[in-house]
Motif scaffolding. Structure first.
Motif, mmCIF file in Angstrom:
data_model
loop_
_atom_site.group_PDB
_atom_site.id
_atom_site.type_symbol
_atom_site.label_atom_id
_atom_site.label_comp_id
_atom_site.label_asym_id
_atom_site.label_seq_id
_atom_site.Cartn_x
_atom_site.Cartn_y
_atom_site.Cartn_z
ATOM 1 N N LYS A 127 0.820 -1.214 0.000
ATOM 2 C CA LYS A 127 0.000 0.000 0.000
ATOM 3 C C LYS A 127 0.856 1.266 0.000
ATOM 4 C CE LYS A 127 -2.554 -1.253 3.508
ATOM 5 N NZ LYS A 127 -3.577 -1.259 4.587
ATOM 6 N N SER B 295 4.041 1.745 -0.901
ATOM 7 C CA SER B 295 4.780 1.942 -2.153
ATOM 8 C C SER B 295 3.836 2.337 -3.286
ATOM 9 C CB SER B 295 5.555 0.673 -2.519
ATOM 10 O OG SER B 295 4.675 -0.421 -2.712
ATOM 11 N N SER B 296 2.609 1.833 -3.257
ATOM 12 C CA SER B 296 1.630 2.196 -4.289
ATOM 13 C C SER B 296 1.235 3.666 -4.175
ATOM 14 C CB SER B 296 0.384 1.312 -4.164
ATOM 15 O OG SER B 296 0.705 -0.040 -4.351
ATOM 16 N N ALA C 237 4.080 5.705 -5.496
ATOM 17 C CA ALA C 237 4.107 5.633 -6.959
ATOM 18 C C ALA C 237 3.066 6.559 -7.571
ATOM 19 C CB ALA C 237 3.864 4.195 -7.414
ATOM 20 N N ASN D 21 -3.454 -8.663 -11.426
ATOM 21 C CA ASN D 21 -3.511 -8.401 -9.986
ATOM 22 C C ASN D 21 -4.937 -8.259 -9.458
ATOM 23 O OD1 ASN D 21 -0.837 -8.496 -9.115
ATOM 24 N ND2 ASN D 21 -0.416 -6.402 -9.749
ATOM 25 N N CYS E 71 8.839 1.827 -6.980
ATOM 26 C CA CYS E 71 7.637 1.485 -6.212
ATOM 27 C C CYS E 71 6.631 0.682 -7.033
ATOM 28 C CB CYS E 71 6.970 2.768 -5.697
ATOM 29 S SG CYS E 71 7.914 3.618 -4.421
ATOM 30 N N VAL E 72 6.618 0.900 -8.341
ATOM 31 C CA VAL E 72 5.686 0.175 -9.206
ATOM 32 C C VAL E 72 6.165 -1.250 -9.469
ATOM 33 C CG1 VAL E 72 4.845 0.044 -11.592
ATOM 34 C CG2 VAL E 72 4.658 2.176 -10.321
ATOM 35 N N LEU F 2 4.648 -4.344 -7.763
ATOM 36 C CA LEU F 2 3.299 -4.722 -8.187
ATOM 37 C C LEU F 2 3.339 -5.606 -9.430
ATOM 38 C CD1 LEU F 2 1.402 -1.347 -7.677
ATOM 39 C CD2 LEU F 2 0.979 -3.484 -6.453
#
Length: 266
Positions: free
Chosen positions: A10, A12-13, A16, A74, A151-152, A155
């Motif tokens: 969360k 890092s998202s 981003a 995802n 950060c992406v 994912l």
């Protein structure tokens, strides 16, 4: 990423999203300043902008678009991790996210084209590379883009790792932390090697879209829908499924051939 659940990403998202939002704001500010200075909406040196054209590069553009919106892998784990999950609740999360994504793409694409014209495609489409290296706001943008990709990446990697574990271990639940970390390191190492030998991010995205993106967005969903609802399909549904399936195959082949041809011409 060695994270077991997507909700562990969360923070890092959020980082981003904030970083790419910053870049969008900087692009808008710099375009606004130039438009005000020139008293014109079109600030590019080449004023003959084309609103829309169909050229031989179309097969290369479609795969890139699928990468831009290819988040399907995802979605199932995200749905599984929702509290009190339901399709309606998932839609409440997806639709605003999709609207924000489209808005950011349109904002940077339109303003970038108005600002720089056809020259915006130089540097592999990196709009920040169009600005001066002495521009402080843009330089900050270049730095935060590094942070953005860092950060992406988890994912993307977590989807890759989950898929790998489906083939090797019948799912991700029984995999130990050591195995997850080892897989994550392997994915990072392989990605780094591919990046080292690649001529640019646009080439990577192009092949990703041609070989995988089109099938994730068009071909596989059509096959899955046909399989799940095979006993209640109407003629219109069958026609749509066939159109999605064959269009995905067509653009996949056309995109791959176009990109290979472009590389060989260099």
């Amino acid at each position: 990423s060695s994270a077991k659940h997507i909700n562990e990403l969360k923070l890092s998202s959020i980082i981003a999203f904030v970083t790419i939002l910053y870049v969008g704001v900087v692009v808008a500010i710099r375009y606004g300043e130039e438009a005000y200075r020139q008293a014109s909406l079109v600030t590019a040196l080449d004023k003959n902008l084309r609103i829309a054209t169909i050229t031989k590069d179309l097969p290369k553009a479609i795969p890139l678009l699928t990468v831009c919106f290819g988040m399907h892998y995802n979605i199932p784990p995200l749905f599984h991790e929702l509290r009190n999950r339901s399709v309606k609740k998932m839609k409440r999360a997806l639709l605003p996210a999709f609207a924000v994504i489209v808005s950011l793409y349109l904002e940077m694409g339109i303003l970038g084209y108005l600002h720089f014209g056809p020259a915006v495609t130089r540097h592999g489409g990196d709009i920040l590379a169009q600005f001066s290296h002495e521009d402080l706001l843009v330089n900050i943008g270049r730095f935060v883009m590094l942070l953005h990709f860092a950060c992406v990446y988890p994912l993307l990697a977590i989807g890759c790792r989950r898929s790998l574990n489906l083939f090797l271990f019948d799912g991700d639940r029984t995999v130990s932390t050591l195995v997850r970390v080892t897989e994550a390191l392997g994915i990072v190492l392989l990605s780094s090697l591919l990046a080292a030998f690649s001529s640019g991010i646009s080439q990577v995205l192009a092949f990703n879209g041609s070989l995988f993106g089109l099938h994730i967005i068009m071909t596989f969903p059509a096959m899955m829908y046909a399989k799940i609802f095979k006993n209640c399909l109407r003629k219109r549904d069958k026609a749509l499924i066939a159109a999605l399936f064959f269009t995905g195959i067509l653009f996949s082949i056309a995109g791959f051939v176009s990109h290979v041809h472009a590389i060989l011409k260099k």
